[in-house]
Design a protein around this motif. Structure first.
Motif, PDB file in Angstrom:
ATOM      1  N   THR A   1       2.926  -3.286  -8.221  1.00 57.24           N
ATOM      2  CA  THR A   1       4.252  -3.160  -7.594  1.00 57.24           C
ATOM      3  C   THR A   1       4.662  -4.372  -6.766  1.00 57.24           C
ATOM      4  OG1 THR A   1       3.375  -2.120  -5.582  1.00 57.24           O
ATOM      5  CG2 THR A   1       3.983  -0.658  -7.426  1.00 57.24           C
ATOM      6  N   GLY A   2       3.701  -5.144  -6.292  1.00 57.09           N
ATOM      7  CA  GLY A   2       4.022  -6.256  -5.400  1.00 57.09           C
ATOM      8  C   GLY A   2       4.307  -5.813  -3.976  1.00 57.09           C
ATOM      9  N   ILE A   3       4.069  -4.554  -3.689  1.00 55.32           N
ATOM     10  CA  ILE A   3       4.307  -4.019  -2.347  1.00 55.32           C
ATOM     11  C   ILE A   3       3.039  -4.192  -1.519  1.00 55.32           C
ATOM     12  CG2 ILE A   3       4.817  -1.927  -1.029  1.00 55.32           C
ATOM     13  CD1 ILE A   3       6.486  -0.997  -3.437  1.00 55.32           C
ATOM     14  N   LYS A   4       3.184  -4.684  -0.305  1.00 58.19           N
ATOM     15  CA  LYS A   4       2.043  -4.950   0.565  1.00 58.19           C
ATOM     16  C   LYS A   4       1.329  -3.658   0.961  1.00 58.19           C
ATOM     17  CE  LYS A   4       4.300  -8.915   2.679  1.00 58.19           C
ATOM     18  NZ  LYS A   4       4.807  -9.465   3.937  1.00 58.19           N
ATOM     19  N   THR A   5       0.043  -3.776   1.257  1.00 58.13           N
ATOM     20  CA  THR A   5      -0.728  -2.608   1.688  1.00 58.13           C
ATOM     21  C   THR A   5      -0.159  -2.020   2.978  1.00 58.13           C
ATOM     22  OG1 THR A   5      -2.332  -4.025   2.800  1.00 58.13           O
ATOM     23  CG2 THR A   5      -2.872  -3.329   0.563  1.00 58.13           C
ATOM     24  N   SER A   6       0.324  -2.877   3.871  1.00 58.47           N
ATOM     25  CA  SER A   6       0.895  -2.372   5.127  1.00 58.47           C
ATOM     26  C   SER A   6       2.142  -1.527   4.859  1.00 58.47           C
ATOM     27  CB  SER A   6       1.235  -3.530   6.070  1.00 58.47           C
ATOM     28  OG  SER A   6       2.164  -4.417   5.464  1.00 58.47           O
ATOM     29  N   THR A   7       2.916  -1.909   3.845  1.00 61.51           N
ATOM     30  CA  THR A   7       4.104  -1.127   3.486  1.00 61.51           C
ATOM     31  C   THR A   7       3.688   0.204   2.879  1.00 61.51           C
ATOM     32  OG1 THR A   7       5.357  -3.157   3.138  1.00 61.51           O
ATOM     33  CG2 THR A   7       6.253  -1.147   2.146  1.00 61.51           C
ATOM     34  N   LEU A   8       2.649   0.188   2.046  1.00 62.61           N
ATOM     35  CA  LEU A   8       2.154   1.442   1.472  1.00 62.61           C
ATOM     36  C   LEU A   8       1.704   2.395   2.581  1.00 62.61           C
ATOM     37  CD1 LEU A   8       0.100   0.098  -1.577  1.00 62.61           C
ATOM     38  CD2 LEU A   8       2.374   1.141  -1.608  1.00 62.61           C
ATOM     39  N   ARG A   9       1.003   1.877   3.555  1.00 65.55           N
ATOM     40  CA  ARG A   9       0.549   2.721   4.672  1.00 65.55           C
ATOM     41  C   ARG A   9       1.746   3.240   5.481  1.00 65.55           C
ATOM     42  NH1 ARG A   9      -3.354  -1.638   5.131  1.00 65.55           N
ATOM     43  NH2 ARG A   9      -5.236  -0.976   4.053  1.00 65.55           N
ATOM     44  N   PHE A  10       2.757   2.401   5.655  1.00 62.77           N
ATOM     45  CA  PHE A  10       3.974   2.827   6.352  1.00 62.77           C
ATOM     46  C   PHE A  10       4.649   3.968   5.587  1.00 62.77           C
ATOM     47  CE2 PHE A  10       8.600   2.365   7.046  1.00 62.77           C
ATOM     48  CZ  PHE A  10       8.641   2.627   8.413  1.00 62.77           C
ATOM     49  N   TYR A  11       4.751   3.826   4.266  1.00 63.25           N
ATOM     50  CA  TYR A  11       5.338   4.888   3.445  1.00 63.25           C
ATOM     51  C   TYR A  11       4.519   6.171   3.539  1.00 63.25           C
ATOM     52  CZ  TYR A  11       8.417   1.429   1.169  1.00 63.25           C
ATOM     53  OH  TYR A  11       9.363   0.475   0.906  1.00 63.25           O
ATOM     54  N   GLU A  12       3.206   6.035   3.656  1.00 56.81           N
ATOM     55  CA  GLU A  12       2.356   7.216   3.841  1.00 56.81           C
ATOM     56  C   GLU A  12       2.698   7.914   5.149  1.00 56.81           C
ATOM     57  OE1 GLU A  12      -1.752   6.045   3.662  1.00 56.81           O
ATOM     58  OE2 GLU A  12      -1.526   5.231   1.640  1.00 56.81           O
ATOM     59  N   LYS A  13       2.809   7.139   6.237  1.00 58.01           N
ATOM     60  CA  LYS A  13       3.138   7.710   7.550  1.00 58.01           C
ATOM     61  C   LYS A  13       4.485   8.413   7.525  1.00 58.01           C
ATOM     62  CE  LYS A  13       0.406   4.518  10.297  1.00 58.01           C
ATOM     63  NZ  LYS A  13       0.424   3.359  11.190  1.00 58.01           N
ATOM     64  N   LYS A  14       5.421   7.882   6.735  1.00 56.04           N
ATOM     65  CA  LYS A  14       6.759   8.474   6.613  1.00 56.04           C
ATOM     66  C   LYS A  14       6.762   9.687   5.683  1.00 56.04           C
ATOM     67  CE  LYS A  14       9.548   5.857   9.036  1.00 56.04           C
ATOM     68  NZ  LYS A  14      10.353   6.426  10.112  1.00 56.04           N
ATOM     69  N   GLY A  15       5.661   9.915   4.972  1.00 59.56           N
ATOM     70  CA  GLY A  15       5.585  11.058   4.064  1.00 59.56           C
ATOM     71  C   GLY A  15       6.191  10.815   2.695  1.00 59.56           C
ATOM     72  N   LEU A  16       6.420   9.551   2.343  1.00 64.22           N
ATOM     73  CA  LEU A  16       7.017   9.230   1.046  1.00 64.22           C
ATOM     74  C   LEU A  16       5.989   9.237  -0.078  1.00 64.22           C
ATOM     75  CD1 LEU A  16       9.265   6.363   2.323  1.00 64.22           C
ATOM     76  CD2 LEU A  16      10.083   8.499   1.367  1.00 64.22           C
ATOM     77  N   ILE A  17       4.780   8.793   0.236  1.00 63.67           N
ATOM     78  CA  ILE A  17       3.699   8.800  -0.742  1.00 63.67           C
ATOM     79  C   ILE A  17       2.446   9.329  -0.052  1.00 63.67           C
ATOM     80  CG2 ILE A  17       4.633   6.874  -2.104  1.00 63.67           C
ATOM     81  CD1 ILE A  17       2.509   5.053  -0.762  1.00 63.67           C
ATOM     82  N   THR A  18       1.482   9.740  -0.845  1.00 66.09           N
ATOM     83  CA  THR A  18       0.204  10.172  -0.287  1.00 66.09           C
ATOM     84  C   THR A  18      -0.918   9.607  -1.135  1.00 66.09           C
ATOM     85  OG1 THR A  18       0.198  12.188  -1.605  1.00 66.09           O
ATOM     86  CG2 THR A  18       1.116  12.346   0.605  1.00 66.09           C
ATOM     87  N   PHE A  19      -2.015   9.321  -0.481  1.00 67.28           N
ATOM     88  CA  PHE A  19      -3.181   8.955  -1.265  1.00 67.28           C
ATOM     89  C   PHE A  19      -3.976  10.228  -1.510  1.00 67.28           C
ATOM     90  CE2 PHE A  19      -4.670   8.388   3.074  1.00 67.28           C
ATOM     91  CZ  PHE A  19      -6.001   8.775   3.061  1.00 67.28           C
ATOM     92  N   ILE A  20      -4.696  10.263  -2.604  1.00 73.59           N
ATOM     93  CA  ILE A  20      -5.355  11.509  -3.015  1.00 73.59           C
ATOM     94  C   ILE A  20      -6.852  11.505  -2.727  1.00 73.59           C
ATOM     95  CG2 ILE A  20      -3.630  12.136  -4.734  1.00 73.59           C
ATOM     96  CD1 ILE A  20      -5.422  10.905  -6.881  1.00 73.59           C
ATOM     97  N   GLY A  21      -7.346  10.427  -2.217  1.00 74.52           N
ATOM     98  CA  GLY A  21      -8.765  10.342  -1.886  1.00 74.52           C
ATOM     99  C   GLY A  21      -9.155   8.904  -1.672  1.00 74.52           C
ATOM    100  N   ARG A  22     -10.446   8.699  -1.595  1.00 76.96           N
ATOM    101  CA  ARG A  22     -10.969   7.351  -1.398  1.00 76.96           C
ATOM    102  C   ARG A  22     -12.097   7.098  -2.378  1.00 76.96           C
ATOM    103  NH1 ARG A  22      -9.424   4.642   3.220  1.00 76.96           N
ATOM    104  NH2 ARG A  22      -8.416   5.883   4.812  1.00 76.96           N
ATOM    105  N   ASN A  23     -12.199   5.848  -2.757  1.00 75.44           N
ATOM    106  CA  ASN A  23     -13.336   5.369  -3.527  1.00 75.44           C
ATOM    107  C   ASN A  23     -13.959   4.298  -2.645  1.00 75.44           C
ATOM    108  OD1 ASN A  23     -15.216   4.513  -5.338  1.00 75.44           O
ATOM    109  ND2 ASN A  23     -13.753   3.935  -6.935  1.00 75.44           N
ATOM    110  N   GLY A  24     -14.967   4.672  -1.910  1.00 74.21           N
ATOM    111  CA  GLY A  24     -15.484   3.798  -0.864  1.00 74.21           C
ATOM    112  C   GLY A  24     -14.458   3.762   0.257  1.00 74.21           C
ATOM    113  N   LEU A  25     -14.023   2.578   0.600  1.00 79.14           N
ATOM    114  CA  LEU A  25     -12.998   2.440   1.648  1.00 79.14           C
ATOM    115  C   LEU A  25     -11.587   2.339   1.078  1.00 79.14           C
ATOM    116  CD1 LEU A  25     -14.789  -0.100   4.026  1.00 79.14           C
ATOM    117  CD2 LEU A  25     -14.574   2.381   4.301  1.00 79.14           C
TER     118      LEU A  25
END
Length: 135
Positions: free
Chosen positions: A14-38
């Motif tokens: 997507t070219g979207i920065k990790t910080s933006t992905l985390r921001f979208y998570e905080k806003k409830g727009l996307i969610t991660f479904i788990g972790r593979n390591g960190l």
């Protein structure tokens, strides 16, 4: 379930920065479904959601408005009334911008020394004011 993507793969696609992905998570727009390591893992549909977010932002939707259209159950909920209203707003803005462009181009090429004597310029201004009043 479907294919999972780690955060690095989502960034690469997507070219979207990790910080933006985390921001979208905080806003409830996307969610991660788990972790593979960190590394956060996302459902494969996150790429489509991120494309919709970009498109929505370009169309003038706020992140809060888009949150209602993107739920956490891996589906997109379309609010057709909201989309229709926004499309009409965009159409109005396009008409205004076309009129502004026409007015500016006319001023560039008008041979009148005083635009208050130019009938075409007066008509462009009058049409512009009619459109603005409708907004």
């Amino acid at each position: 379930m479907g294919k999972e993507l780690n955060i690095g793969e989502v960034v690469a696609v997507t070219g979207i920065k990790t910080s933006t992905l985390r921001f979208y998570e905080k806003k409830g727009l996307i969610t991660f479904i788990g972790r593979n390591g960190l590394r956060r893992q996302y459902h494969q549909n996150v790429v489509d959601k991120l494309k919709l977010i970009k498109l929505g932002q370009a169309a003038g939707f706020t992140l809060s408005e888009m949150k209602g259209m993107l739920n956490i159950e891996h589906r997109t909920v379309i609010d057709r009334d909201r989309l229709s209203f926004r499309a009409k707003e965009i159409d109005s803005m396009v008409r205004i911008f076309r009129l502004l462009s026409k007015g500016i181009k006319h001023v560039l090429h008008c041979t009148e020394l005083d635009h208050s004597h130019c009938e075409e310029f007066k008509e462009v201004i009058a049409r512009g004011l009619r459109i603005i009043k409708k907004l």
